[in-house]
Write an enzyme that holds these catalytic residues in place. Structure first.
Site, PDB file in Angstrom:
ATOM      1  N   ASP A  42       0.853  -1.183   0.000  1.00  0.00           N
ATOM      2  CA  ASP A  42       0.000   0.000   0.000  1.00  0.00           C
ATOM      3  C   ASP A  42       0.895   1.242   0.000  1.00  0.00           C
ATOM      4  O   ASP A  42       2.061   1.174   0.389  1.00  0.00           O
ATOM      5  CB  ASP A  42      -0.884   0.039   1.241  1.00  0.00           C
ATOM      6  CG  ASP A  42      -2.032  -0.965   1.163  1.00  0.00           C
ATOM      7  OD1 ASP A  42      -2.385  -1.363   0.056  1.00  0.00           O
ATOM      8  OD2 ASP A  42      -2.555  -1.348   2.229  1.00  0.00           O
ATOM      9  N   ASP A  59      -4.551  -2.943   5.242  1.00  0.00           N
ATOM     10  CA  ASP A  59      -5.002  -2.378   6.508  1.00  0.00           C
ATOM     11  C   ASP A  59      -6.513  -2.401   6.674  1.00  0.00           C
ATOM     12  O   ASP A  59      -7.022  -2.179   7.767  1.00  0.00           O
ATOM     13  CB  ASP A  59      -4.490  -0.946   6.686  1.00  0.00           C
ATOM     14  CG  ASP A  59      -4.855  -0.047   5.515  1.00  0.00           C
ATOM     15  OD1 ASP A  59      -5.692  -0.457   4.691  1.00  0.00           O
ATOM     16  OD2 ASP A  59      -4.307   1.064   5.428  1.00  0.00           O
ATOM     17  N   ASP A  88      -9.119  -5.968   2.630  1.00  0.00           N
ATOM     18  CA  ASP A  88      -7.801  -6.514   2.288  1.00  0.00           C
ATOM     19  C   ASP A  88      -7.627  -7.942   2.795  1.00  0.00           C
ATOM     20  O   ASP A  88      -6.671  -8.620   2.422  1.00  0.00           O
ATOM     21  CB  ASP A  88      -6.687  -5.649   2.900  1.00  0.00           C
ATOM     22  CG  ASP A  88      -6.574  -4.291   2.221  1.00  0.00           C
ATOM     23  OD1 ASP A  88      -6.877  -4.217   1.020  1.00  0.00           O
ATOM     24  OD2 ASP A  88      -6.201  -3.323   2.893  1.00  0.00           O
TER      25      ASP A  88
END
Length: 864
Positions: free
Chosen positions: A299, A606, A610
């Site tokens: 990310d 997070d 996900d």
């Protein structure tokens, strides 16, 4: 609160207690090899061989004590890491929101829940917006359950029917809600079944299972070899009792029965080292897997950047661009245009935009005790800071009370609120430009609201994105929603576009270096983000991750490719290093594609969405600060500081741990194989047995009892990130290991046999020859411990002081043996005697031949 906490207790469930030290000690005797030794001890007692029986029982006791200490210490180390990851919850107390430890929740607390949260207690919902919960832990139902705070149910409703409740331990998959805690700890529904759910025995890590199978196969091979040698000895007239004890001792010495425990210690040491570098390992095998990963899909926000979004720019239709100064979350700074201070009309347009930014916002920004404090989403906080600079504060929420809202969800890519302002219903929306523009028909300008010029707005957004800004669009408009009805997406039509806000999230100072370290280590890195592709590429260029437009893939492109099949997706992912405008569920598609391409994949996440990608990847990496409970519970490791550099540090520690596993295996297998070679040569040469049973047991106790565990603490060699990852299909016992084991066994076994034969030829007694051979074997295994420190680096290239445990453990092993040769009583038990310093030096010189042989092999390997 203190009184309720005293009355109801902490909100905790019973955790499975680790086995006690006594239980761990007794478990050391549950091994086929231990059973063999016990039989040997009983046979010794039957034959009235009191010395042999006593020594075997001593070996069993010392083995159990050392093994129990190693295993118990490893378990305690793993359990100590629990305290580094604490569950939190947001509660309303005295009208304000606080984040507290989940264990401090008491009945009566108002708990705030959002997508990705783990429900901390049993809650009666009092407000819910699009709220769905995964209750599979309690009900076994895999589908998420939609909740309704307004529902009134009979008292005898079943657990699955209680749609106005949220239960402890369940996971929020969508929406937001407020609920009052009605039960905590053991009083919750989960608490009633806690013993069944939480105390289930954990499965062994796959690496340890493979090692146990490997040890079993080695044991069978050695058992066959021992049986053949016993048959040869019997044919030559060796007494059956002596053959029996010899076979037992040889099997115990040569079979690496301590390997699983030593590996557990090696991985536990790796876990502790990772924890010191901000990486918490939830699953033991992840230590080794992270070290062998070939691709990291990361990310952007908070991982590659510092996650301190700041609104720096605003583009209002028909006005020159605005710039905001100031850093962080303190609302201090100036507002300017390229020409200087903004005109009155532009400030009025800015305040209109800021009103939308404040009302369509769930964050908090205010002063407490003279300090600015905040909580909530980083985007929302940045917008509140910007609004404060323009004179617009959260007091607006009292002037324009909220009537309804559409909570932000990643798949929506926008949020909206419905407010009553001056008796008029107004909707305020903010989000990605692709989500907001289709809801707009007009745009606010200096001349008033005029028809929307979408092309001009898109060009302005593109220019901001090209400068590395994260671009957000805001809009407002009159809507008509029936009283009590929820605000829906369909209501957002004909809105007025207000402007664009450009936000910047500075890169972490160490991020570019960490990406470069990954490249040096043979690991590819990609960035997965919801940002505009132009913004994402600008950031990727700063990181050295990508440079060309062809390396950028958008969510829309990936979606089209997915419809064409896996092969089409793989073509995109093979070369892409920036995945922009991605929806969370598309991360799973990326992970699966990379795995199909042969990568060992580590992926960061997070959010609740996900979780599938974290589960599908070889290593799921959750963020400790910003990560949701769902992500943390799904992941294999947790990065406590949300920093990409910590992941790279984890890769390095994983490689160190795997290298140490190989070192332990090499030491145990090579020394065991050498003993087999020694006895095989003696038998086939027609010589007496070079060592007796108690001497073999002593050799096993002195050398393997200390040195194999000490190798688990070996520090980095220094080149862990300078070589490519280990091929995923490569076995632990690869060609290099086979070469080194074969060479070691040949040198140790061959030279020990030659020394034994020479002593006999020189007229020494059999006892004297065995005494010298035993000392030589101890010296060989001392030298082999240092040979095991690296497969490629010379022993002379790194200081022995870097692993003091190994240095002093090896010295201790030699001194203990020398003491045994000098101690009356022990001399008789082991059939040993003192030797002259000259003979000790001669045997040491012979043992150093092993060092020279393996140094030559390493030199050849480096040239090859």
């Amino acid at each position: 609160m203190a009184e309720r906490l005293r009355r109801f207790g902490y909100n905790l469930l019973p955790r499975p207690e680790p086995p006690s030290l006594v239980r761990v000690f007794l478990r050391q005797f549950l091994s086929p090899l231990i059973y063999i030794l016990l039989v040997a001890a009983l046979v010794s007692l039957f034959l009235e061989e009191w010395t042999d029986a006593g020594f075997i029982f001593l070996v069993l006791l010392v083995n159990a004590v050392v093994g129990a200490w190693q295993e118990y210490s490893a378990q305690r180390s793993a359990l100590s890491l629990r305290s580094l990851v604490t569950a939190h919850a947001r509660v309303l107390r005295a009208g304000d929101a606080f984040e507290i430890d989940a264990e401090e929740i008491v009945p009566g607390d108002i708990v705030l829940l959002e997508s990705g949260s783990k429900v901390p207690a049993d809650l009666r919902l009092i407000e819910a917006h699009g709220f769905e919960v995964d209750e599979s832990l309690l009900t076994g139902e895999s589908m998420a359950v939609a909740k309704d705070a307004r529902a009134t149910l009979p008292e005898d409703s079943g657990l699955a029917e209680r749609v106005n409740m949220a239960f402890a331990g369940t996971l929020v998959t969508r929406g937001r809600a407020h609920g009052v805690a009605v039960a905590t700890g053991l009083a919750t529904e989960l608490g009633r079944i806690a013993s069944a759910v939480l105390t289930a025995e954990l499965a062994k890590p796959p690496l340890l299972e493979r090692m146990e199978r490997f040890t079993f196969r080695i044991a069978i091979a050695i058992g066959v070899a021992v049986a053949l040698m016993a048959a040869v000895a019997l044919a030559r007239g060796t007494p059956p009792a002596e053959i029996f004890f010899l076979a037992v001792a040889l099997a115990v010495s040569a079979i690496p029965e301590g390997l699983p425990v030593a590996l557990t210690v090696a991985l536990a040491v790796g876990m502790q080292r990772m924890a010191r570098r901000g990486v918490i390992v939830r699953k033991l095998v992840a230590v080794e897997t992270l070290g062998s990963c070939t691709f990291i899909a990361s990310d952007k926000t908070g991982t590659l950047t510092v996650n301190q979004l700041t609104a720096r720019s605003a583009a209002l239709p028909g006005f020159p661009p605005l710039e905001f100064t100031g850093e962080g979350t303190a609302p201090e700074g100036d507002i300017s245009t390229p020409e200087g201070r903004p005109l009155v009309a532009q400030m009025a347009a800015l305040r209109r935009l800021c009103r939308a930014a404040v009302l369509a916002n769930e964050a908090f920004l205010g002063q407490r005790d003279g300090k600015w404090v905040h909580h909530g989403d980083a985007v929302d906080v940045a917008l509140l800071v910007m609004a404060h600079k323009a004179g617009m504060t959260l007091a607006l929420k009292e002037e324009c009370p909220e009537l309804g809202a559409i909570a932000y969800e990643p798949e929506l890519r926008y949020c909206a609120s419905l407010n009553r302002c001056d008796d008029v219903q107004l909707a305020f929306a903010k989000g990605a430009i692709e989500a907001i523009l289709p809801t707009c028909a007009m745009m606010a300008t200096e001349r008033g609201d005029v028809p929307l010029d979408a092309q001009a707005i898109e060009l302005a957004a593109l220019a901001m994105a090209d400068s590395g800004y994260r671009v957000l669009a805001l809009a407002e408009g009159r809507v008509t929603v029936a009283e009590g009805a929820p605000l829906e997406h369909e209501h957002l039509r004909g809105l007025t576009f207000l402007g664009l806000v450009g936000m910047i999230d500075p890169l972490r100072a160490e991020a570019a270096h960490a990406v470069a370290e990954c490249r040096r280590a043979g690991i590819e890195v990609s960035m997965v983000t919801g940002d505009h592709p132009v913004t994402a590429l600008a950031i990727a260029r700063q990181l050295g991750m990508a440079s060309e437009n062809v390396q950028v893939i958008t969510g829309a492109q990936l979606k089209d490719a997915a419809e064409a099949g896996d092969a089409a997706v793989d073509v995109f992912t093979a070369n892409a290093r920036v995945f922009a405008r991605m929806e969370p569920q598309q991360k799973l598609e990326i992970v699966r594609s990379l795995i199909r391409l042969g990568h060992v994949v580590a992926v960061t996440g997070d959010g609740a969405n996900d979780a599938p990608a974290l589960r599908a990847a070889h290593v799921g990496v959750a963020m400790g600060k910003s990560g949701t409970d769902v992500a943390r519970e799904t992941a294999d490791i947790i990065v406590t500081d949300d920093n990409f550099a910590s992941i790279v540090a984890g890769v390095e520690e994983g490689r160190i741990a795997y290298a140490n596993v190989r070192k332990v295996i090499f030491l145990l297998i090579s020394t065991g194989a050498a003993e087999i070679v020694l006895f095989a040569l003696a038998l086939f040469a027609g010589l007496p047995l070079p060592l007796v049973a108690v001497q073999l047991l002593w050799l096993n106790l002195v050398t393997n009892g200390i040195q194999d565990v000490a190798l688990a603490f070996e520090p980095a060699e220094g080149h862990e990130l300078g070589r490519p990852p280990r091929p995923p299909q490569e076995p632990v016992f690869n060609r290099l290991m086979l070469e080194r084991v074969a060479l070691s066994a040949a040198v140790i076994g061959g030279l020990a046999f030659a020394a034994f034969q020479t002593f006999l030829a020189q007229g020494h007694t059999l006892e004297e020859a065995r005494n010298a051979t035993l000392l030589l074997m101890v010296l060989f295994e001392n030298v082999q411990a240092f040979n095991s420190r690296s497969e490629t680096l010379s022993v002379f290239s790194h200081s022995p002081l870097r692993n003091r445990l190994l240095l002093f453990g090896t010295l201790a092993a030699q001194l203990i043996h020398v003491a045994a040769m000098l101690t009356p009583g022990v001399q008789q038990v082991l059939s040993v005697q003192s030797v002259s310093p000259l003979l000790w030096l001669q045997l040491l010189g012979l043992a150093l031949v092993l060092l020279a042989a393996l140094e030559a092999h390493k030199a050849l390997l480096r040239r090859r």
